[in-house]
Design a protein around this motif. Sequence first.
Motif, PDB file in Angstrom:
ATOM      1  N   TRP A  94       1.012   4.342  -2.813  1.00 13.52           N
ATOM      2  CA  TRP A  94       0.750   5.746  -2.483  1.00 13.52           C
ATOM      3  C   TRP A  94       1.920   6.632  -2.904  1.00 13.52           C
TER       4      TRP A  94
ATOM      5  N   GLU B  14       1.511   9.619  -5.746  1.00 12.23           N
ATOM      6  CA  GLU B  14       1.645  10.991  -5.266  1.00 12.23           C
ATOM      7  C   GLU B  14       2.870  11.673  -5.871  1.00 12.23           C
TER       8      GLU B  14
ATOM      9  N   GLU C 230       0.831  -1.203   0.000  1.00 14.08           N
ATOM     10  CA  GLU C 230       0.000   0.000   0.000  1.00 14.08           C
ATOM     11  C   GLU C 230       0.869   1.259   0.000  1.00 14.08           C
TER      12      GLU C 230
ATOM     13  N   ARG D  68      -6.394   8.476   2.772  1.00 12.60           N
ATOM     14  CA  ARG D  68      -6.113   7.436   1.774  1.00 12.60           C
ATOM     15  C   ARG D  68      -6.984   6.220   2.077  1.00 12.60           C
TER      16      ARG D  68
END
Length: 420
Positions: free
Chosen positions: A192, A196, A188, A237
Amino acid sequence: MKSKFVRTLPVVAVYLVGSGHIALADTSDVKGPAPVIVAKSGKHCKDDPNCFNRIHHAVKPVARVNPGQKFILETRDGLDSELDFNSTSADVAAINLNLCHPLTGPVYIEGAKRGDAIAITVVDIAPDEFGSTTIVPGFGFLRDVFPDPYIVHWELNRLEARSKDMPGIAVPNNAFMGTIGVLPDKPELEKWLKREQALADAGGAVLTPQPVDALPLDLCGVDGTAKDECVRTVPPRENGGNVDAKETVVGTTVLLPCFIDGCGLFAGDVHYAMGGGEVAGTTIEMGAKVTLQARVIPGGAPLISTMHFEGGSQLKKLAPSSFYAVTGLPLKPEGEVPLYSTYLGGQKIAPLANLSEDLTLAARNATLNMIDFLVKTKGLTREQAYVLVSVAVDLNISQVVNVPNVGVTAILNRDVFKQE
């Protein structure tokens, strides 16, 4: 003749009444199971072993709780500030946004495994006595319109918030955790970081890892072992986080997927009350003692791709008894590129006076329209009106189908206007 009351008392009680003593049941000392308390210590998060401000799977748990066991998280205000009743606009200008958000935890939920979900019931939120709403330069929905620092100091109790800076206004207590979530695992986190960074490379507004003032220091700080992997707490998130769901008040249950064993639950950034949108970037920020209770849902993660929450009559209780609303449409002056769209370029956007299906622009206009209304009808300064919209006005989507002009309403809770 004896009164009916005396005649109906048991003999022992009558004797004690006559002797000047009465034996009545006293339940004050009857206690339930002791909760686990995750206490705060020190002046700031950096001084507190139970506090951190970056997200990474290697952040170690500071407490363990069993399902069904109550636990109390002692939280700090979301800015990890030193603001008080004497703070000034200069103090707001000096706020270090690298310090937000100080989070209490993580808490290990016994029996929870990756692939499970947890249901966290909000049992109680005890507010501090001081809260603040600030306009921080460069931060907030209308950061281009309100570039100067500003502060409102609030006196808090269980019922309402009042401020000498906002006379005639009382904001009801609807406290909730602005930030509640669980730790990610490595897959995860890698996802992210990748998405980003791609947004940052395109010029979008995003906060990439920043090791300055990052905690835990040995993991996320400037010399930390994972300093380039510790993500910021500002965006929510899939693990929850800074969702700012104002409906998650006492009595509601928050549902979160588990990515690691024990889930790594954390919370903080408690708001005394918030308008839907939190347009100033802050609402009534405070420290608090939050009482929670966890339940494990085996294999529940696939059903919960992001944070869910549920409750009973809480939404009815949040609804004002009197309201006033204004609307917003995706309209703008020709030649102007909305702040949030600048990274996309302006060749097509700039000449247009009307954008298609742009909810953010509609929300911006609804916010500005409400500020104008409050200034004209309530005698507030524009800064006071911006603060009031942030703490007591809800931005609602009215429709998303009437192209090109999708609509947003700004709904003012008129119950907040009270005499001193």
